[in-house]
Scaffold this motif. Sequence first.
Motif, short mmCIF file in Angstrom:
data_model
loop_
_atom_site.label_atom_id
_atom_site.label_comp_id
_atom_site.label_asym_id
_atom_site.label_seq_id
_atom_site.Cartn_x
_atom_site.Cartn_y
_atom_site.Cartn_z
N ILE A 298 -6.65 -2.27 -5.14
CA ILE A 298 -5.73 -0.68 -4.87
C ILE A 298 -6.29 0.40 -4.51
CG2 ILE A 298 -5.03 1.47 -6.55
CD1 ILE A 298 -3.23 -0.70 -8.05
N PHE A 299 -7.85 0.47 -5.06
CA PHE A 299 -8.91 1.73 -4.48
C PHE A 299 -9.65 1.22 -2.98
CE2 PHE A 299 -12.18 4.28 -4.81
CZ PHE A 299 -13.34 3.58 -3.58
N ALA B 47 -7.08 0.11 -0.66
CA ALA B 47 -5.69 0.81 -0.33
C ALA B 47 -5.84 2.45 -0.32
CB ALA B 47 -4.67 -0.02 -1.03
N TRP B 48 -5.61 2.77 -1.25
CA TRP B 48 -6.11 4.09 -1.33
C TRP B 48 -6.75 4.66 -0.83
CZ3 TRP B 48 -10.12 6.50 -3.16
CH2 TRP B 48 -9.72 8.42 -2.98
N ALA B 49 -8.12 4.20 -0.08
CA ALA B 49 -9.29 4.37 0.61
C ALA B 49 -8.94 4.33 2.03
CB ALA B 49 -11.03 3.90 0.15
N GLY C 55 -5.79 4.59 3.24
CA GLY C 55 -4.42 5.81 2.87
C GLY C 55 -3.40 5.18 3.22
N ILE C 56 -3.50 3.44 3.09
CA ILE C 56 -2.66 2.96 2.93
C ILE C 56 -1.34 3.94 1.87
CG2 ILE C 56 -0.84 0.80 2.22
CD1 ILE C 56 -3.29 -0.37 3.02
N PHE C 57 -1.37 4.26 0.86
CA PHE C 57 -1.08 5.27 -0.51
C PHE C 57 -0.64 6.54 0.39
CE2 PHE C 57 -2.84 1.52 -2.99
CZ PHE C 57 -0.94 1.07 -2.84
N SER C 58 -0.82 7.50 1.35
CA SER C 58 -1.12 8.41 1.92
C SER C 58 0.78 8.79 2.33
CB SER C 58 -2.08 9.07 2.82
OG SER C 58 -1.21 8.11 4.03
N SER C 59 0.84 9.58 2.44
CA SER C 59 2.78 10.05 2.51
C SER C 59 2.57 10.55 3.69
CB SER C 59 2.95 11.25 1.72
OG SER C 59 2.13 12.60 1.06
#
Length: 142
Positions: A28-29, A31-33, A35-39
């Motif tokens: 998860i970290f 993926a966040w780093a 930008g997978i979860f960016s809008s």
Amino acid sequence: MEKQPEDQLDLRTQWKIAGTFFGIFVVIFLAWALGIFSSEPTKAERDAAAYRGDCENQITGLVAAQGFVRDTLRAPATAEFGVLGYDGVAVTVLPDCRYSVRSFVDSQNGFGAMIRTRFDATVSLDRDRSIWTLESLELAER
């Protein structure tokens, strides 16, 4: 007291569970780093924003009309245009990336005297080619 094999099994199970949670956290970290979860805005949202910037900005229409008026002046370097907020300056956003502009310009005439010329212009933007077109221009010296 000696550990029972059942206790060791529980300890191994606990480490497996902890390792699994740690692995999930790492995934998860990352993926966040990355930008997978960016809008990120969608293409449609980006296009709509670009349209608003190009076709709903009164200053853009005013500046385009001023450029066409400048081309008609005897001494364009002396031109001082009215700005939004001045009396007698109005820009109306029309459909299809068009603007109706009413404003004025102070500039030197052929004798060097500063005169005020009021103008009404309609301009349009061809967004595909990024070309402004003068649809109509009426000048009135005072």
